[in-house]
Design an enzyme around this catalytic site. Sequence first.
Site, PDB file in Angstrom:
ATOM      1  N   GLU A  49       0.841  -1.200   0.000  1.00 51.09           N
ATOM      2  CA  GLU A  49       0.000   0.000   0.000  1.00 51.09           C
ATOM      3  C   GLU A  49       0.873   1.246   0.000  1.00 51.09           C
ATOM      4  O   GLU A  49       2.003   1.231   0.481  1.00 51.09           O
ATOM      5  CB  GLU A  49      -0.963  -0.001   1.191  1.00 51.09           C
ATOM      6  N   ARG A  74       2.138  -2.312  12.076  1.00 53.47           N
ATOM      7  CA  ARG A  74       1.326  -3.276  11.323  1.00 53.47           C
ATOM      8  C   ARG A  74       0.684  -2.648  10.087  1.00 53.47           C
ATOM      9  O   ARG A  74      -0.403  -3.033   9.666  1.00 53.47           O
ATOM     10  CB  ARG A  74       0.278  -3.950  12.215  1.00 53.47           C
ATOM     11  N   CYS A  79       7.102  -0.749  -2.784  1.00 58.15           N
ATOM     12  CA  CYS A  79       8.261  -1.596  -3.059  1.00 58.15           C
ATOM     13  C   CYS A  79       9.521  -1.210  -2.301  1.00 58.15           C
ATOM     14  O   CYS A  79      10.240  -2.075  -1.801  1.00 58.15           O
ATOM     15  CB  CYS A  79       8.540  -1.668  -4.556  1.00 58.15           C
ATOM     16  N   HIS A 116      10.950   0.637 -10.035  1.00 56.40           N
ATOM     17  CA  HIS A 116      10.620  -0.483  -9.158  1.00 56.40           C
ATOM     18  C   HIS A 116      11.890  -1.073  -8.555  1.00 56.40           C
ATOM     19  O   HIS A 116      12.897  -1.256  -9.251  1.00 56.40           O
ATOM     20  CB  HIS A 116       9.854  -1.562  -9.922  1.00 56.40           C
ATOM     21  N   ASP A 131      11.086 -10.491  -4.410  1.00 58.44           N
ATOM     22  CA  ASP A 131      10.341  -9.243  -4.574  1.00 58.44           C
ATOM     23  C   ASP A 131       9.046  -9.324  -3.776  1.00 58.44           C
ATOM     24  O   ASP A 131       8.106 -10.017  -4.150  1.00 58.44           O
ATOM     25  CB  ASP A 131      10.038  -9.010  -6.057  1.00 58.44           C
TER      26      ASP A 131
END
Length: 279
Positions: A49, A74, A79, A116, A131
């Site tokens: 997220e 939590r 990425c 990324h 990943d």
Amino acid sequence: MWSGDELDLDAYLARIGRPGGSGAAGELRPDLRTLYAVHRAHTAAITFESLDVLLGRPVALDVKSIEDKLVHGRRGGYCYEQNSLLAAALERIGFEVSGRGARNRTRGDSLLAVTHAVLVVTVEGEPWLCDAGFGYQGPREPVPLGRPGAEVQQGEWTYRVRKEEDGILVLCLLRGGVWRDLYAFSPQRYHPVDYVLLNHYSSTHPGSSFIGRVVVHLPGDGVRRALVGRELTLLHPDGLAERRVVGPDELLAVLDREFALRLPERDAAELVRMYPAGD
């Protein structure tokens, strides 16, 4: 390299559902079995997220900040956070970890910038793609890089790595009987400082796909889930994609039910206020 010595490894292992305590952590070895177990547990437990970007908050990449957010708080992350955390944990266990920068290829023929972050982990001389941060289409487990073309089954999903000119490697996903490119990366090594620059673009540039909208993903062995903007997508291995619009009144319930994501009260209220109410 990845500040693994600063990570509370027991807290991380507890967060991803593996036994905590110094004894359990001490039993981990830098072998393929451990790599599979940690990677799989991480992707199951920590949601992808980018809500802090939407909320206009800085995304810090130092290990302690990531640990506070993804482990103790939590929350999820995108990425740079996910794979920096995974890299620190793997390094702490004793793995050889290096970074790579990848180009997203899920948007047709457009040539996109390298934005990324992925990891390459070497086990007994063999490189593996790791990943935890590509969202709902990403791998749940490591993918071998030394065997281009070999198909890898992960639950009901199948991956392979294809090799192109100049040493470019492409991660591909089989959906509905068709191989689809996910992203491509070169052999050039990336370091944490490189991810700081990529993170700045992704979290602040108007052209970033994370700016101004909700992006929450969760990969599963069967159904994969994504909430992008107001659209919830349930993706099936056979290529079927179920889509529906999520309204503000059900946003928090959807985040909880579909993505196991619960925000602090203040963050939740702010997110609902920012969420678009109509088309």
